[in-house]
Write an enzyme that holds these catalytic residues in place. Structure first.
Site, mmCIF file in Angstrom:
data_model
loop_
_atom_site.group_PDB
_atom_site.id
_atom_site.type_symbol
_atom_site.label_atom_id
_atom_site.label_comp_id
_atom_site.label_asym_id
_atom_site.label_seq_id
_atom_site.Cartn_x
_atom_site.Cartn_y
_atom_site.Cartn_z
ATOM 1 N N ASP A 236 -19.903 5.231 14.437
ATOM 2 C CA ASP A 236 -20.989 4.529 15.897
ATOM 3 C C ASP A 236 -22.359 4.051 15.575
ATOM 4 O O ASP A 236 -22.794 3.254 17.018
ATOM 5 C CB ASP A 236 -21.282 5.970 16.424
ATOM 6 N N SER A 257 -21.318 5.780 25.145
ATOM 7 C CA SER A 257 -19.779 5.155 24.984
ATOM 8 C C SER A 257 -18.422 6.488 25.202
ATOM 9 O O SER A 257 -18.799 7.600 25.792
ATOM 10 C CB SER A 257 -19.011 5.602 23.515
ATOM 11 N N GLN A 307 -13.176 2.414 20.323
ATOM 12 C CA GLN A 307 -14.019 2.507 20.825
ATOM 13 C C GLN A 307 -13.941 2.098 22.606
ATOM 14 O O GLN A 307 -14.010 0.633 22.598
ATOM 15 C CB GLN A 307 -15.346 3.115 20.210
#
Length: 322
Positions: A236, A257, A307
Site C-alpha cells: 500500500d 483506498s 487497487q
C-alpha cells in the site's frame, strides 16, 4: 568472525520481528477465530490507519487458521470505513472451506462494532507441473546504485527553491519511523508531489522496496505466509499516489483506498529488495485504478497488486457565505 556475523544477523532478525511481526502485524488471540490488532499507525496528514497495516493484519489472522502447508495465493478486500489508530482492531475469521488443495477464509475487521475492512482469502498447497509464463521485468538500475528515500529527502531539503510548506512536510517525514526501506528508480516522479513540482509525469513509477532488517532463515515452507503478510503491508506504500502524477495541480481534498487485491505467484523474501512497478491505467469520476507488480531481483514476478482509490480534489470554501 563467522560466529560474530551470525550473532549480528540474529540480532537483525530479532529487530525485524520486533518492528514488524511483533508490532504492526502482531495479533493477540482472543478466542477461536478472533484476534485483536494494536500498535496502529496513521501516516502523515492521513485521517485513518494505514491501509496496508489493516490488510496485513487481516491476512495474518486468516493465516493463523490454516495448516502450515497452505499458502495464500490471492486476497480481495474492501475498505468500508476509515480506521481509528487509537482503537484496537478486532479480526473475525470465518472458515469458509477446507479442501485438500485449497481452503478459503473470510475476514471482517471491526472497530467498536463497526466494520472497517472485509477480506476474502484463498490458500493453496504447493503444486508442480503445468505451463508457465510471465512478463519481462523492466530494465532499471539496481538498488545498490540508487539513493534511499531518506538520503533523497535530505538532498531535497538542501534545495533553496523548496517552499516552506513542502520543506515542513519533508522534515516531518524524517521523524516518522517506517519499517520499510525504499529506493526510487526515478526520484523526480517519486518526489513530484512532495516538493511541489509543476511538471506532469506519466502515471508510472518504480521503487525498490523491502522490509527493514532480516528475518530468520527458517525453511520457506514455514515462513512463506509471513513474507506474504509483510508484502501485503508493503503493497500500500506509494500506490495510489501514482494516479496523481499526470496532474501536478491536483490538490488532495479526500483520498482513500476503496479496494485492494493481491495475487502471490512464487515464493519470495520481503526482507530482500523487490522492484515495485506501479501504473495507473485509468482515472475518472473521483476514482483511480492502480496496478502494481513486485519483482524479485532475478527477474521473477512475485506478486501482482490492484487497487482502486478515491481521489476527491480540494474545493476551497467561499468564506463570504459562512
Amino acid at each position: 568472525s563467522l560466529k560474530s556475523k551470525m550473532t549480528a544477523r540474529s540480532l537483525q532478525a530479532v529487530d525485524l520481528e520486533k518492528s514488524l511481526t511483533n508490532t504492526v502485524l502482531n495479533l493477540d488471540k482472543i478466542d477461536l477465530n478472533l484476534y485483536r490488532g494494536t500498535n496502529l499507525w496513521k501516516p502523515l496528514h492521513s485521517r485513518a490507519v494505514f491501509g496496508g497495516q489493516v490488510v496485513g493484519q487481516a491476512l495474518v489472522a486468516a493465516t493463523k487458521t490454516v495448516a502450515d502447508n497452505m499458502h495464500v495465493h490471492s486476497l480481495h478486500c474492501y475498505f468500508v470505513n476509515a480506521g481509528d489508530n487509537r482503537v484496537p482492531i478486532i479480526h473475525h475469521v470465518d472458515r469458509v472451506r477446507d479442501g485438500k488443495s485449497f481452503c478459503t477464509r473470510s475476514v471482517k475487521a471491526n472497530q467498536q462494532g463497526t466494520p472497517i475492512l472485509t477480506m476474502q482469502v484463498s490458500f493453496h498447497i504447493n503444486e508442480n507441473g503445468g505451463f508457465s509464463h510471465q512478463y519481462t521485468m523492466p530494465d532499471v538500475p539496481k538498488p545498490d546504485d540508487l539513493l534511499s528515500s531518506e538520503e533523497l529527502t535530505r538532498k531535497y531539503l538542501e534545495t533553496e527553491e523548496l517552499s516552506a510548506k513542502h520543506r515542513a512536510y519533508l522534515e516531518s517525514s524524517l521523524a516518522v519511523e517506517v519499517p520499510m526501506e525504499m529506493r526510487p528508480v526515478n526520484p523526480f516522479t517519486f518526489y513530484a508531489r512532495r516538493i511541489g513540482t509543476t511538471v506532469a509525469h506519466e502515471p508510472k513509477q518504480m521503487i525498490w522496496i523491502r522490509a527493514s532488517g532480516h528475518l530468520d532463515d527458517d525453511p520457506a515452507e514455514m515462513h512463506m505466509n509471513l513474507h506474504r503478510c509483510l508484502a501485503a503491508y508493503i503493497s500500500d506504500f506509494s500506490l495510489l499516489g501514482t494516479a496523481t502524477l499526470p496532474h501536478p495541480d491536483f490538490r488532495w481534498g479526500m483520498g482513500a483506498s476503496l479496494d485492494h487485491s493481491m495475487w502471490f505467484h512464487t515464493p519470495f523474501r520481503a526482507d530482500e529488495w523487490m522492484l515495485y512497478e506501479c501504473e495507473s491505467p485509468q482515472a475518472g469520476g473521483n476514482r483511480a485504478l492502480v496496478c502494481g507488480r513486485l519483482w524479485k531481483q532475478d527477474g521473477t514476478l512475485a506478486v501482482t497488486v490492484t487497487q482502486e482509490g478515491l481521489l476527491r480534489p480540494y474545493v476551497p470554501q467561499d468564506k463570504s457565505k459562512l
